[in-house]
Design a protein around this motif. Structure first.
Motif, mmCIF file in Angstrom:
data_model
loop_
_atom_site.group_PDB
_atom_site.id
_atom_site.type_symbol
_atom_site.label_atom_id
_atom_site.label_comp_id
_atom_site.label_asym_id
_atom_site.label_seq_id
_atom_site.Cartn_x
_atom_site.Cartn_y
_atom_site.Cartn_z
ATOM 1 N N PRO A 37 -44.803 -10.144 -25.482
ATOM 2 C CA PRO A 37 -46.267 -10.172 -25.334
ATOM 3 C C PRO A 37 -46.835 -11.591 -25.401
ATOM 4 O O PRO A 37 -47.846 -11.882 -24.761
ATOM 5 C CB PRO A 37 -46.766 -9.352 -26.524
ATOM 6 N N ILE A 45 -41.372 -6.325 -22.884
ATOM 7 C CA ILE A 45 -41.790 -7.669 -22.490
ATOM 8 C C ILE A 45 -42.031 -8.469 -23.761
ATOM 9 O O ILE A 45 -42.134 -7.904 -24.840
ATOM 10 C CB ILE A 45 -43.103 -7.663 -21.668
ATOM 11 N N GLY A 73 -48.800 -12.938 -22.336
ATOM 12 C CA GLY A 73 -50.224 -13.039 -22.640
ATOM 13 C C GLY A 73 -50.928 -11.694 -22.650
ATOM 14 O O GLY A 73 -52.137 -11.609 -22.477
ATOM 15 N N ARG A 74 -50.177 -10.628 -22.803
ATOM 16 C CA ARG A 74 -50.779 -9.292 -22.906
ATOM 17 C C ARG A 74 -49.849 -8.402 -23.724
ATOM 18 O O ARG A 74 -48.633 -8.653 -23.776
ATOM 19 C CB ARG A 74 -50.987 -8.681 -21.514
ATOM 20 N N PRO A 75 -50.424 -7.386 -24.372
ATOM 21 C CA PRO A 75 -49.563 -6.491 -25.152
ATOM 22 C C PRO A 75 -48.710 -5.599 -24.254
ATOM 23 O O PRO A 75 -49.064 -5.360 -23.094
ATOM 24 C CB PRO A 75 -50.556 -5.661 -25.956
ATOM 25 N N ALA A 76 -47.571 -5.137 -24.793
ATOM 26 C CA ALA A 76 -46.688 -4.242 -24.030
ATOM 27 C C ALA A 76 -47.344 -2.873 -23.884
ATOM 28 O O ALA A 76 -47.999 -2.394 -24.791
ATOM 29 C CB ALA A 76 -45.360 -4.107 -24.762
ATOM 30 N N ARG A 77 -47.149 -2.255 -22.716
ATOM 31 C CA ARG A 77 -47.763 -0.943 -22.483
ATOM 32 C C ARG A 77 -46.735 0.160 -22.730
ATOM 33 O O ARG A 77 -45.540 -0.098 -22.782
ATOM 34 C CB ARG A 77 -48.246 -0.868 -21.035
#
Lengths: 106, 323
Positions: free
Chosen positions: A56, A54, A60-64
């Motif tokens: 990030p 994705i 708006g969030r870090p990749a998991r």
């Protein structure tokens, strides 16, 4: 037994990639037990992990990081869990048990 | 009978008052309490050997982010989940790296997703790509990168971490008269990367800046650049990990502060605070207790004479209007 719990979750839906928190929830294991198991499985080649693709910044969030069974892991996990189940299963009664004759100690 | 009724009334009033107090207290301490799991996770990161530090940190911080920002659970549940998650990792961080061994070694080459993620997390030593960086500045960047709290006082200009590209460009062009356009661009680029690395990371440090009103009214780069800069500050000041306080014209804060300075605080126990003061050609980093103590007291005084942070928005809007 932590290993068996993790493998069982993977086997329930081998196609579903799992990330840390989801695996913790599904296995009931705390992070301190789950991650060493995942690391051991990954090193053994039963499990592989990859980073979510994705952007990030856009999300708006870090990749998991996602984990999934490798084909070898899938076969090996089935085998091991079956063996484990065999070991813990009570022996199958082959002959139906007859009622105890009255008056004798059980 | 009357006694019983009074008891019931007192009980009800007590419950309501307690409820209000708890809710106020919760709101007040929420930001502070949320720092606990992040702090624990940083501790876990420290325990991982450097070979696996980045790869495990990016995974763990993404999970912690998900745990703390989930929309399903109540705030308390999320906090507990995050704390348990991070605590478990503190205890087993080294074991996880050992178990992983050569698997997932950095040699496998990052995927596109990892690269994108790397850009959003604090990657150690990112500034090494910049040639001609003075050694004192790269040492500072090394410290800044691991800080958990950055307190900064500025009297002349907007603090570097809060500057817009246009403002930074105008400021650098002014202070480094005679520098080539390429040199200026490189410095602007470095400043933006620094902002991105620190403030855009999943676990950003707390940034507490005290800025003199004069610095916000001085038109660097012209009116439009300055107006955009003030709008940028308005946006940044709304972020939970950034606090901005303005020292008004009428106070004499700039007199006793001497000049701009920054204090870095680290999450690791036993690591002393560092005071950083930049000069034109060099900089001073001090961690001796007596010096740090003096600057800490000065910073606290500045925070007291500055307008409280809940007035910052109003002040910035007024400055934006006046510009």
């Amino acid at each position: 037994m932590a290993v068996a719990k993790v493998l069982r979750v993977f086997l329930e839906d081998p196609a579903a990639p799992c990330y840390g928190l989801a695996l913790m929830k599904a296995t009931g294991l705390p992070s301190g037990s789950l991650y060493p198991v995942l690391a051991r499985l990954e090193r053994a080649g039963w499990v592989r992990s990859r980073c979510e693709e994705i952007d990030p910044v856009a999300e708006g969030r870090p990749a998991r990081r996602y984990y999934e069974l490798t084909p070898e892991g899938l076969a090996a996990a089935r085998c091991e869990l079956a063996a484990l189940a065999q070991q813990f299963r009570p022996p199958d009664p082959v002959v139906p048990r007859l009622p105890q004759p009255r008056g004798l100690p059980a | 009978m009357n006694g019983a009724a009074a008891g019931v009334v007192a009980g009800t009033v007590g419950t309501v008052v307690a409820g209000v107090l708890v809710s106020l207290l919760t709101r007040e301490t929420e930001g502070w309490i949320n720092a606990v799991p992040v702090w624990l996770l940083r501790l876990a990161r420290r325990r991982v050997p450097s070979s696996h530090r980045d790869i495990l940190w990016s995974e763990w911080s993404a999970e912690l982010h998900a745990a703390l920002h989930s929309t399903e659970d109540r705030p308390v549940t999320r906090l507990l989940l995050g704390t348990r998650y991070a605590l478990g990792l503190v205890l087993t961080a080294r074991k996880i790296a050992d178990e992983l061994g050569p698997a997932r070694a950095p040699a496998e080459g990052p995927t596109a997703g990892e690269q994108a993620h790397e850009a959003s997390s604090r990657s150690p030593g990112w500034w090494r790509d910049y040639a001609d960086l003075p050694s004192w500045f790269s040492s500072y960047l090394g410290l800044e990168e691991t800080a958990s709290c950055i307190r900064s006082y500025e009297a002349q200009c907007v603090p570097s971490l809060l500057q817009t590209p246009a403002y930074a460009r105008a400021l650098i062009a002014t202070t480094r008269a005679g520098a080539s356009a390429q040199d200026i661009e490189q410095r602007v680029d470095l400043r933006l990367s620094r902002q991105h690395q620190l403030l855009g990371s999943p676990c950003p440090p707390r940034l507490w800046a005290v800025v003199d009103e004069a610095a916000l009214r001085r038109q660097i780069g012209g009116r439009e650049v300055m107006r955009a800069q003030i709008r940028h500050l308005i946006e940044l000041a709304a972020q939970p990990h950034i606090t901005l306080q303005v020292v008004p014209w009428r106070s004499s804060g700039h007199l006793f502060a001497g000049g701009p300075f920054t204090i870095l605080r680290f999450a690791e126990l036993g690591q002393p605070d560092v005071v950083y003061i930049e000069h034109l050609t060099s900089a001073l980093c001090m961690d001796q207790r007596e010096h740090v103590e003096h600057y800490m007291q000065t910073m606290d005084k500045l925070c007291v004479i500055a307008e409280p942070s809940d007035r910052t928005l109003e002040i910035l809007n007024r400055i934006h209007h006046d510009l």
